[in-house]
Design an enzyme around this catalytic site. Structure first.
Site, PDB file in Angstrom:
ATOM      1  N   ASN A   1       0.316   1.237   6.709  1.00  0.00           N
ATOM      2  CA  ASN A   1       0.672  -0.051   5.201  1.00  0.00           C
ATOM      3  C   ASN A   1       0.957  -1.489   6.943  1.00  0.00           C
ATOM      4  O   ASN A   1       2.101  -0.721   7.362  1.00  0.00           O
ATOM      5  CB  ASN A   1       1.943   0.351   5.155  1.00  0.00           C
ATOM      6  CG  ASN A   1       1.783   1.127   4.084  1.00  0.00           C
ATOM      7  OD1 ASN A   1       0.509   1.446   3.292  1.00  0.00           O
ATOM      8  ND2 ASN A   1       2.943   2.028   3.347  1.00  0.00           N
ATOM      9  N   GLY A   2       1.407  -2.837   6.105  1.00  0.00           N
ATOM     10  CA  GLY A   2       1.375  -3.379   7.378  1.00  0.00           C
ATOM     11  C   GLY A   2       0.191  -4.722   6.991  1.00  0.00           C
ATOM     12  O   GLY A   2      -0.884  -4.185   6.852  1.00  0.00           O
TER      13      GLY A   2
ATOM     14  N   LYS B   1       3.854  -3.059  -6.363  1.00  0.00           N
ATOM     15  CA  LYS B   1       5.604  -3.235  -7.041  1.00  0.00           C
ATOM     16  C   LYS B   1       6.360  -3.906  -5.588  1.00  0.00           C
ATOM     17  O   LYS B   1       7.399  -4.166  -5.989  1.00  0.00           O
ATOM     18  CB  LYS B   1       5.821  -1.679  -7.065  1.00  0.00           C
ATOM     19  CG  LYS B   1       7.223  -1.438  -7.572  1.00  0.00           C
ATOM     20  CD  LYS B   1       7.397  -1.764  -8.674  1.00  0.00           C
ATOM     21  CE  LYS B   1       8.831  -1.808  -9.885  1.00  0.00           C
ATOM     22  NZ  LYS B   1       8.905  -2.698 -10.698  1.00  0.00           N
TER      23      LYS B   1
ATOM     24  N   HIS C   1      11.421 -34.071 -19.939  1.00  0.00           N
ATOM     25  CA  HIS C   1      11.193 -35.599 -18.214  1.00  0.00           C
ATOM     26  C   HIS C   1       9.904 -34.916 -17.784  1.00  0.00           C
ATOM     27  O   HIS C   1       9.558 -34.755 -16.603  1.00  0.00           O
ATOM     28  CB  HIS C   1      12.007 -34.718 -17.495  1.00  0.00           C
ATOM     29  CG  HIS C   1      13.755 -35.278 -17.866  1.00  0.00           C
ATOM     30  ND1 HIS C   1      14.017 -36.505 -17.814  1.00  0.00           N
ATOM     31  CD2 HIS C   1      15.462 -34.451 -18.830  1.00  0.00           C
ATOM     32  CE1 HIS C   1      15.284 -36.433 -17.952  1.00  0.00           C
ATOM     33  NE2 HIS C   1      15.816 -35.228 -18.423  1.00  0.00           N
TER      34      HIS C   1
ATOM     35  N   GLU D   1       2.380 -12.062 -15.472  1.00  0.00           N
ATOM     36  CA  GLU D   1       2.200 -10.638 -14.751  1.00  0.00           C
ATOM     37  C   GLU D   1       1.776  -9.971 -15.559  1.00  0.00           C
ATOM     38  O   GLU D   1       0.530  -8.774 -15.280  1.00  0.00           O
ATOM     39  CB  GLU D   1       3.531 -10.573 -14.045  1.00  0.00           C
ATOM     40  CG  GLU D   1       4.850  -9.950 -15.063  1.00  0.00           C
ATOM     41  CD  GLU D   1       5.884  -8.808 -13.861  1.00  0.00           C
ATOM     42  OE1 GLU D   1       5.697  -8.881 -11.949  1.00  0.00           O
ATOM     43  OE2 GLU D   1       6.564  -9.133 -14.074  1.00  0.00           O
TER      44      GLU D   1
ATOM     45  N   TRP E   1      -3.801  -1.596  -1.391  1.00  0.00           N
ATOM     46  CA  TRP E   1      -3.858  -3.355  -1.702  1.00  0.00           C
ATOM     47  C   TRP E   1      -4.320  -4.497  -0.582  1.00  0.00           C
ATOM     48  O   TRP E   1      -3.382  -4.622   0.110  1.00  0.00           O
ATOM     49  CB  TRP E   1      -2.419  -3.783  -2.453  1.00  0.00           C
ATOM     50  CG  TRP E   1      -1.560  -5.221  -2.852  1.00  0.00           C
ATOM     51  CD1 TRP E   1      -2.262  -5.606  -4.464  1.00  0.00           C
ATOM     52  CD2 TRP E   1      -1.404  -5.816  -2.570  1.00  0.00           C
ATOM     53  NE1 TRP E   1      -1.781  -6.883  -4.747  1.00  0.00           N
ATOM     54  CE2 TRP E   1      -1.449  -7.384  -3.667  1.00  0.00           C
ATOM     55  CE3 TRP E   1      -1.235  -6.867  -1.373  1.00  0.00           C
ATOM     56  CZ2 TRP E   1      -1.104  -8.166  -3.162  1.00  0.00           C
ATOM     57  CZ3 TRP E   1      -1.022  -8.325  -1.344  1.00  0.00           C
ATOM     58  CH2 TRP E   1      -0.956  -8.934  -2.402  1.00  0.00           C
TER      59      TRP E   1
ATOM     60  N   CYS F   1       0.783  -1.072  -0.315  1.00  0.00           N
ATOM     61  CA  CYS F   1      -0.135   0.087  -0.117  1.00  0.00           C
ATOM     62  C   CYS F   1       0.700   1.048  -0.031  1.00  0.00           C
ATOM     63  O   CYS F   1       2.088   0.717   0.508  1.00  0.00           O
ATOM     64  CB  CYS F   1      -0.483   0.225   1.296  1.00  0.00           C
ATOM     65  SG  CYS F   1      -1.716  -1.556   1.177  1.00  0.00           S
TER      66      CYS F   1
ATOM     67  N   ARG G   1       2.411   0.691  -6.198  1.00  0.00           N
ATOM     68  CA  ARG G   1       2.294   0.911  -5.213  1.00  0.00           C
ATOM     69  C   ARG G   1       1.175  -0.468  -4.727  1.00  0.00           C
ATOM     70  O   ARG G   1       1.260  -1.508  -3.702  1.00  0.00           O
ATOM     71  CB  ARG G   1       2.954   1.588  -3.434  1.00  0.00           C
ATOM     72  CG  ARG G   1       3.962   1.578  -4.289  1.00  0.00           C
ATOM     73  CD  ARG G   1       4.893   2.760  -2.965  1.00  0.00           C
ATOM     74  NE  ARG G   1       5.012   1.629  -1.711  1.00  0.00           N
ATOM     75  CZ  ARG G   1       5.699   0.731  -0.958  1.00  0.00           C
ATOM     76  NH1 ARG G   1       7.542   2.298  -1.694  1.00  0.00           N
ATOM     77  NH2 ARG G   1       5.921  -0.043  -0.527  1.00  0.00           N
TER      78      ARG G   1
ATOM     79  N   GLU H   1      12.321 -15.779 -17.011  1.00  0.00           N
ATOM     80  CA  GLU H   1      12.404 -14.200 -16.108  1.00  0.00           C
ATOM     81  C   GLU H   1      11.448 -13.713 -17.433  1.00  0.00           C
ATOM     82  O   GLU H   1      10.488 -13.295 -17.097  1.00  0.00           O
ATOM     83  CB  GLU H   1      13.493 -13.242 -16.737  1.00  0.00           C
ATOM     84  CG  GLU H   1      13.806 -11.787 -16.173  1.00  0.00           C
ATOM     85  CD  GLU H   1      12.622 -11.852 -15.500  1.00  0.00           C
ATOM     86  OE1 GLU H   1      12.391 -11.936 -14.443  1.00  0.00           O
ATOM     87  OE2 GLU H   1      12.526 -10.462 -15.396  1.00  0.00           O
TER      88      GLU H   1
ATOM     89  N   LYS I   1       7.297 -12.404 -17.314  1.00  0.00           N
ATOM     90  CA  LYS I   1       7.341 -11.094 -17.795  1.00  0.00           C
ATOM     91  C   LYS I   1       5.725 -11.470 -18.452  1.00  0.00           C
ATOM     92  O   LYS I   1       4.865 -10.509 -18.470  1.00  0.00           O
ATOM     93  CB  LYS I   1       8.020 -10.423 -18.932  1.00  0.00           C
ATOM     94  CG  LYS I   1       9.070  -9.978 -18.309  1.00  0.00           C
ATOM     95  CD  LYS I   1       9.100  -7.996 -17.230  1.00  0.00           C
ATOM     96  CE  LYS I   1       8.742  -8.865 -15.640  1.00  0.00           C
ATOM     97  NZ  LYS I   1       9.792  -8.655 -15.478  1.00  0.00           N
TER      98      LYS I   1
HETATM   99  C1  F6R Z   1       8.791  -8.970 -10.971  1.00  0.00           C
HETATM  100  C2  F6R Z   1       8.600  -8.353 -10.311  1.00  0.00           C
HETATM  101  C3  F6R Z   1       8.506  -9.148  -8.817  1.00  0.00           C
HETATM  102  C4  F6R Z   1       9.619  -8.701  -8.245  1.00  0.00           C
HETATM  103  C5  F6R Z   1       9.547  -9.281  -7.095  1.00  0.00           C
HETATM  104  C6  F6R Z   1      10.811  -9.114  -6.066  1.00  0.00           C
HETATM  105  O1  F6R Z   1       8.384  -7.920 -12.072  1.00  0.00           O
HETATM  106  O2  F6R Z   1       8.528  -6.896  -9.787  1.00  0.00           O
HETATM  107  O3  F6R Z   1       8.296 -10.360  -9.263  1.00  0.00           O
HETATM  108  O4  F6R Z   1      10.422  -8.730  -9.028  1.00  0.00           O
HETATM  109  O5  F6R Z   1       8.458  -8.607  -6.199  1.00  0.00           O
HETATM  110  O6  F6R Z   1      10.804  -7.589  -5.624  1.00  0.00           O
HETATM  111  P1  F6R Z   1      12.152  -6.799  -5.268  1.00  0.00           P
HETATM  112  O7  F6R Z   1      13.097  -6.470  -6.042  1.00  0.00           O
HETATM  113  O8  F6R Z   1      11.661  -4.976  -4.662  1.00  0.00           O
HETATM  114  O9  F6R Z   1      12.876  -7.654  -3.998  1.00  0.00           O
END
Ligand code: F6R
Length: 610
Positions: free
Chosen positions: A102-103, A605, A506, A490, A76, A2, A27, A483, A487
């Site tokens: 937040n939390g 985020k 496998h 998500e 969130w 949040c 966020r 990765e 991408k």
């Molecule tokens: C994917 C993404 C998440 C972050 C993960 C870790 O695009 O953004 O998978 O990589 O939540 O976040 P950080 O790097 O901020 O610890």
């Protein structure tokens, strides 16, 4: 997850809060709200909340709303569904004490029962609502005193901002596990969970630590611990410019951030390469040559994309520096009672520096005696401050929820560290020079990959209606396959799996059909022939192939239905040039499908809850 913003000062408070929330929206974005106080003869607070994005909140804002202090929140959801009643701010029964949080308050059920017995009637299902009621039970005319008393009962994590209708211009904040930053202006003050919310107005900030409480008015701030002991905190100057958090002509932040990569990678390596000695200079590690020489194993803690960067780093360290290395999922490691060996060096990789899983895993291994270095982007973030040293990657603010430029900057940090460690071990000066030249050429490699934009967009248009994708790579390109799949899922919501190409037979090969495209990453190294065989296996079963390979690879080109070429380079460096087409492919698929690219559903985020 949040976002919190608080403001006290002469400007139009509602506008500042709304603008701050827009900047924090990345966020968390399922609901939002603000509380604004007016200093009339009869001071009063106006609270407006809305489900959905900040734009919905803005629509509900009365024309004449204004005041001189207030707080806001973008949510969130964790406890309680996405409803207006559950959106913050929350109030006590009188409506005069208002809190954003937040939390997670872990003992909220006990507190609810205790407050319920005293006659408190709750209006929401949130854990947060216990906070204003608890503060109210201690309030005797001084908000700070009441907050301090209430904090003694709270278990869990929080970043809190709180106001009282009868105390105009005053905001009290507290931090335990969720970031909170004070912004110091001229005759105005800010309180926010993230610098982006206030960077338009001030670049002077104070980072609160866990257990700290702040009391602000427009022209003063005092910071204490939870037992009212005064603390003398340093004011830091941040160097971000407003432009860094604007879209600057791009349609989305994600697109902007993908295209920033040649510059962000160059920044990550700037001043850190010693060409003369063909090594790297990483002053922030805080380790002597002797200590570095004694490292016999590297372990890396991270989550999501950062974990993929760590895994790529582990392959590189083993290959180029001959140091055994392993990337660990933070969420798993913490609860595994990890073994910490004396000769291991640990890294924690985190763009935000606030990811709860990574932070708690770091604290756990530190408790067991580990030295942990941070690879972080956000300066002053919790992980950056609590780690024993590290490397800032200097990507600049990353606003899109899907991480792109931070990933390639994290890779850069691992390439620098590998160069440093390899040159202290078996890598000759000549080999070091070759590695250094390749590293310095990365921004150009990435620029060339970006030039494929239109070609990649056309491929995305062709395949974006597929329901499932496989992403396949071997060796150092295996984490890049993971990765690429992350991408795509998500931001486009298409199901995608990343696999080691060698693992297909496998089990996963059973998934192959003409409806399931496979994205292959094809290096021109010792694994080329193996990967080509894997492509043939898929092709023989009717699976469409998109290959990202090296210019001039006629074999891969002939086998693939669609081919994206990257320039020939030292194969150890293909993670940089091959991840970029995957980022663009995901972006264009999401665009074509009309998805919310920068703020995909259910995501946030910075994941500050476990
Ligand atoms: C994917 C993404 C998440 C972050 C993960 C870790 O695009 O953004 O998978 O990589 O939540 O976040 P950080 O790097 O901020 O610890």
């Amino acid at each position: 997850m949040c976002g919190i913003i608080g403001y006290t000062g002469p400007r139009k408070t509602a506008k500042i809060l709304l603008e701050g929330l827009r900047r924090l929206e990345y966020r968390g974005y399922d609901s939002a709200g603000i509380a604004v106080g007016r200093e009339n003869a009869e001071p009063r607070l106006e609270i407006i909340k809305s489900v959905g994005k900040i734009a919905e909140l803005a629509k509900k804002m009365p024309e004449d709303i204004d005041g001189s202090w207030g707080i806001g929140h973008t949510r969130w959801a964790t406890h309680g569904g996405v409803t207006e009643a559950n959106a913050h701010p929350h109030t006590d029964m009188s409506g005069k004490i208002v809190v954003v949080h937040n939390g997670i308050i872990e003992n909220h059920k006990t507190l609810r029962t205790m407050l319920g017995k005293k006659g408190v009637v709750f209006k929401s299902e949130t854990d947060t609502e216990v906070i204003p009621h608890l503060i109210a039970s201690y309030y005797e005319g001084d908000l700070l005193k009441a907050v301090l008393a209430a904090l003694q009962h709270l278990e869990g994590t929080y970043g809190i901002a709180c106001i009282h209708a009868n105390e105009p211009g005053r905001i009290v904040g507290a931090r335990n596990g969720s970031p909170l930053i004070v912004g110091v202006g001229n005759d105005e003050m800010f309180l926010a969970s993230d610098i982006t919310a206030m960077v338009a107005y001030t670049n002077r900030v104070i980072y609160l630590n866990d257990g700290e409480v702040v009391d602000i008015t427009r022209d003063s701030y005092t910071i204490t611990d939870r037992h009212s002991n005064m603390l003398d905190k340093q004011v830091d100057e941040i160097t971000w410019e407003l432009g860094a958090i604007e879209k600057s002509g791009f349609m989305h932040y994600m697109e902007k951030e993908i295209f920033e990569q040649p510059d962000s990678i160059a920044r990550a390596m700037s001043g850190r390469i010693d060409e003369e000695n063909a090594t790297a200079k990483l002053g922030g590690l805080n380790l002597s040559r002797r200590q570095l020489a004694d490292v016999h194993r590297v372990r890396i803690i991270a989550a999501g994309t950062s974990w993929h960067a760590g895994m790529t780093g582990s392959y590189l360290l083993e290959q180029a520096a001959r140091i055994p290395a392993q990337a660990e999922l933070a969420s798993e490691l913490r609860y595994r009672n990890p073994v910490v060996e004396n000769d291991s060096l640990w890294f924690v990789v985190s763009q935000s520096g606030e990811t709860a899983d990574s932070l708690y895993a770091m604290r756990e291994v530190q408790r067991k005696g580990a030295t942990v270095l941070g690879i972080c982007n956000v300066v002053g973030s919790t992980i950056a401050r609590e780690s024993d040293g590290g490397v800032y990657v200097h990507s600049g603010p990353e606003i899109a929820v899907a991480s792109t430029k931070a990933f390639t900057s994290q890779l850069t940090a691992f390439y620098l560290f590998t160069l440093l460690m390899a040159r202290m071990r078996d890598m000759s000066r000549e080999e070091g020079q070759k590695f250094t030249r390749s590293l310095l050429a990365v921004p150009e490699m990435v620029r060339d990959a970006l030039a494929q934009r239109d070609h990649i967009q056309a491929i995305a248009k062709k395949y974006c209606r597929a329901k499932d994708f496989l992403y396949l790579g071997r060796g150092i390109l295996y984490p890049i396959a993971l990765e690429g799949a992350l991408k795509l899922k998500e931001i486009s919501y298409i199901h995608a799996e990343g696999y080691s190409a060698g693992e297909m037979k496998h089990g996963p090969i059973a998934l192959i059909s003409p409806e399931v495209p496979s994205v292959f990453l094809v290096s021109d190294d010792y694994l080329h022939e193996k990967t080509i065989s894997n492509i043939r296996e898929i092709k023989a079963r009717g699976g469409p192939i998109i290959a990202v390979g090296v210019e001039g690879d006629t074999e891969a080109m002939a086998l693939a239905d669609d081919f994206i070429a990257v320039p020939k380079a030292d194969p150890r460096f293909y993670p940089f040039s091959m991840v970029v087409p995957l980022q663009l492919f995901a972006y264009f698929c999401a665009l074509e499908l009309g998805r919310d690219v920068d703020q995909p559903r259910n995501l946030a985020k910075s994941v500050t809850v476990e």
